[in-house]
Scaffold this motif. Structure first.
Motif, PDB file in Angstrom:
ATOM      1  N   SER A  45      38.625  35.391  34.706  1.00 39.17           N
ATOM      2  CA  SER A  45      39.445  34.221  35.025  1.00 39.17           C
ATOM      3  C   SER A  45      39.876  34.332  36.474  1.00 39.17           C
TER       4      SER A  45
ATOM      5  N   GLU B 206      42.142  28.541  37.404  1.00 40.91           N
ATOM      6  CA  GLU B 206      41.251  27.465  37.857  1.00 40.91           C
ATOM      7  C   GLU B 206      39.857  27.597  37.275  1.00 40.91           C
ATOM      8  N   ALA B 207      39.496  28.776  36.811  1.00 41.00           N
ATOM      9  CA  ALA B 207      38.167  28.972  36.241  1.00 41.00           C
ATOM     10  C   ALA B 207      38.218  30.127  35.269  1.00 41.00           C
TER      11      ALA B 207
ATOM     12  N   LEU C   2      37.096  28.998  45.347  1.00 38.72           N
ATOM     13  CA  LEU C   2      38.327  28.653  44.631  1.00 38.72           C
ATOM     14  C   LEU C   2      39.578  29.025  45.428  1.00 38.72           C
TER      15      LEU C   2
ATOM     16  N   VAL D 115      44.598  30.532  40.923  1.00 39.21           N
ATOM     17  CA  VAL D 115      44.920  29.992  42.245  1.00 39.21           C
ATOM     18  C   VAL D 115      46.282  29.322  42.141  1.00 39.21           C
ATOM     19  N   ASP D 116      47.198  29.718  42.973  1.00 44.18           N
ATOM     20  CA  ASP D 116      48.542  29.121  43.015  1.00 44.18           C
ATOM     21  C   ASP D 116      49.180  28.991  41.632  1.00 44.18           C
TER      22      ASP D 116
ATOM     23  N   LYS E 103      47.875  28.892  38.638  1.00 42.96           N
ATOM     24  CA  LYS E 103      47.094  28.330  37.528  1.00 42.96           C
ATOM     25  C   LYS E 103      45.742  29.007  37.405  1.00 42.96           C
TER      26      LYS E 103
END
Lengths: 306, 247
Positions: B206, B214-215, B238, B209-210, B212
């Motif tokens: 996983s 994101e992937a 990302l 980013v900031d 959360k």
């Protein structure tokens, strides 16, 4: 004249009974304007070498010069001409960004204004925070400020000891971009790192392990010396694959490398077919095998096991 | 059969107005090697602290080894192991003292500790160093010992926070072999790293980013999705957009 010369430098620590040899007959040269990387793991001797060259530590044997001056007899001249960014953050935590910079400019008898052009591209990113205490900056920002402070007296040679350790991939990339643009301004740079992939961003590198230099050359030439074929192999079960390939009779070396395992065969002439048969026989599924280009990390592993 | 040992559902942690971890949801299966990546300041450490029962979430829910992160934090601590490069072993204790200390904290019986210590030292080729102070060991040995100590009490999950910094490439791979072996025994591995090639060794990864996620996918699928040749590229795509940065 070379920016840095190192001849047969030896450094030992400890008592007579128990000595550790941190640097074992190390020799290298850094040309003017060169971006030179010292690549090796913790404990390889990188910091000892940097501290000897920055005149903070005396060697037990050998000679070294920086910008033509002897590191022992002419240490005062050297200190005026070099910038040094130690591995550990060493700015004044209780001074602001701007105060730190001004302090370092002042002790070198210069001013921020006189040399602003050199640090402008980096400092511009810090300017919004110039009244913030250095201790309150993020890791990436601290690193940028430390670089500015090391540059503010316009050094001829810049020493950066593991500037990117513990820094995320994005900040690492940004930092190397900064080094490239400093190099364009004619500054000679000696940088150390434990990250093998950063070697490829240097003009030349020294691969160092346990106080000994294993190889010095351009990254491309070091890679060229890796003459055996290297295969990358994967299958549905990577850990079992690794064990099975390590057991294989014609395997010289096999280790994990990202999404593949890298495999070097004892006898290149045999090629991949017998390997594929062997793996199919062991009922591996989704086997992929192809020739791969070795990189610096492969070379480092090869040199370590020689 | 899949069996989730970590579940997080909209897990959130706020510090005042700052949302360190923002509605993070994911599951980690038994025996899985789960890579937890993100730039400095993305919120990884905060998320990990909540999962280890060290920090109370602001909202959302999560279970670790079947226990609730709000109400059963002590149960969680008993069932996990933890290792980071910054803190792992006591430098001024010997190898066997460190093992005894950690095993004792986890409530293992004296006899069991004794037997297993001999086994472990043998397996790591550390038997001659049993009475050596940890600070005298090379970094690579320390890391391998620290990992082995973290799973000594057979936890269901082990959290590894940047475990492999600074060691040579061969030692780094030996360390990963220990991780693989533990995963094979059914121990779930939750690992953060700055080495993108190590992200490839994970079953799933996983990227935060900031605050959360994101992937989240297998390294293979992530590379396909982001049309990238390496995890490094995926990460850069990302994380380049990140607004936050911190340690």
């Amino acid at each position: 004249m070379q920016a840095v010369t190192v001849e047969h430098i030896v450094k030992k620590y400890g008592s007579k009974k128990e000595t550790v040899t941190a640097l074992d007959d190390v020799s290298l040269d850094v040309a003017q304007g060169e971006l030179f990387g010292v690549i090796g793991p913790d404990g390889a001797g990188k910091t000892s070498l940097f501290r000897i060259l920055t005149t903070l530590l005396l060697a037990d044997g050998g000679h070294a010069t920086v910008d033509g001056f002897d590191v022992v007899k002419q240490y005062k001249q050297i200190r005026n001409r070099i910038g040094y960014m130690p591995g550990k953050f060493s700015l004044y935590q209780d001074l602001s960004v701007e105060e730190n910079l001004r302090f370092f400019a002042t002790i070198f008898n210069t001013s921020i204004e006189a040399n602003y052009d050199l640090i402008k591209d980096i400092y511009i990113q810090l300017e919004p925070f110039k009244t913030r205490r250095a201790g309150k900056l993020s890791g990436g920002m601290k690193q940028k400020l430390a670089l500015c402070c090391a540059l503010i007296h316009r050094p001829v040679v810049l020493f950066l000891d593991e500037p990117t350790t513990g820094v995320d991939a994005v900040s690492r990339k940004e930092f190397w971009e900064m080094l490239k643009s400093l190099k364009k301004q004619g500054i000679s740079i000696l940088v150390s790192t434990p990250y093998m992939d950063e070697a490829e961003l240097c003009d030349r590198v020294a691969l160092i392990q346990s106080g000994k230099i294993m190889s010095i050359d351009s990254p491309q030439s070091i890679i060229k010396k890796f003459t055996k074929k290297m295969w990358s192999v994967r299958s549905a079960e990577m850990f079992r694959l690794l064990n099975d390939l390590q057991q294989y009779s014609n395997t010289e070396k096999c280790y994990a490398f990202g999404e593949f395992h890298h495999l070097v065969l004892k006898n290149d002439a045999e090629g991949m077919d017998p390997v594929m048969h062997y793996l199919e026989h062991l009922s591996h599924l989704e086997i992929e095998m192809q020739l791969a280009k070795p990189n610096i990390e492969d070379c480092f592993i090869e040199l370590m096991s020689q | 059969m899949r069996e989730a040992v970590i579940t997080a559902n909209k897990l959130t942690k706020k510090f005042g107005d700052f949302i360190a971890t923002n509605e993070v949801s994911f599951e980690v299966d038994k025996g899985e090697i789960f890579g937890f990546l993100g730039a400095n300041g993305a919120g990884k450490t905060t998320a990990m602290r909540m999962l280890c029962g060290l920090s109370m979430p602001s909202s959302g829910s999560a279970t670790v080894a079947g226990f609730d992160v709000y109400k059963q934090t002590e149960k969680i601590k008993q069932n996990i192991g933890y290792m980071s490069q910054k803190f792992s072993l006591y430098e001024d204790l010997t190898v066997s003292e460190n093992i005894r200390f950690y095993a004792g904290i986890y409530g293992m019986a004296r006899q069991a500790i004794k037997e297993k210590t001999a086994q472990l030292l043998n397996q790591l080729n550390l038997t001659p160093e049993a009475n050596t102070l940890v600070k005298a060991l090379p970094l690579g040995w320390k890391q391998k010992l620290a990992f082995s100590v973290a799973i000594f009490h057979e936890p269901k999950i082990v959290f590894l926070d940047e475990p492999t910094g600074g060691v040579d490439p061969i030692t780094r791979r030996e360390f990963w072999n220990l991780i693989y072996r533990a995963a094979e025994r059914g121990i779930t591995i939750f690992v953060t790293t700055h080495y993108m090639d190590e992200a490839e060794y994970c079953n799933r990864v996983s990227i935060m980013v900031d605050g959360k996620i994101e992937a989240l996918d297998t390294p293979r699928n992530l590379k396909k999705t982001f049309n990238a040749t390496s995890m490094d590229e995926v990460f850069l795509q990302l994380a380049r957009g990140a607004k936050r940065s911190d340690d």
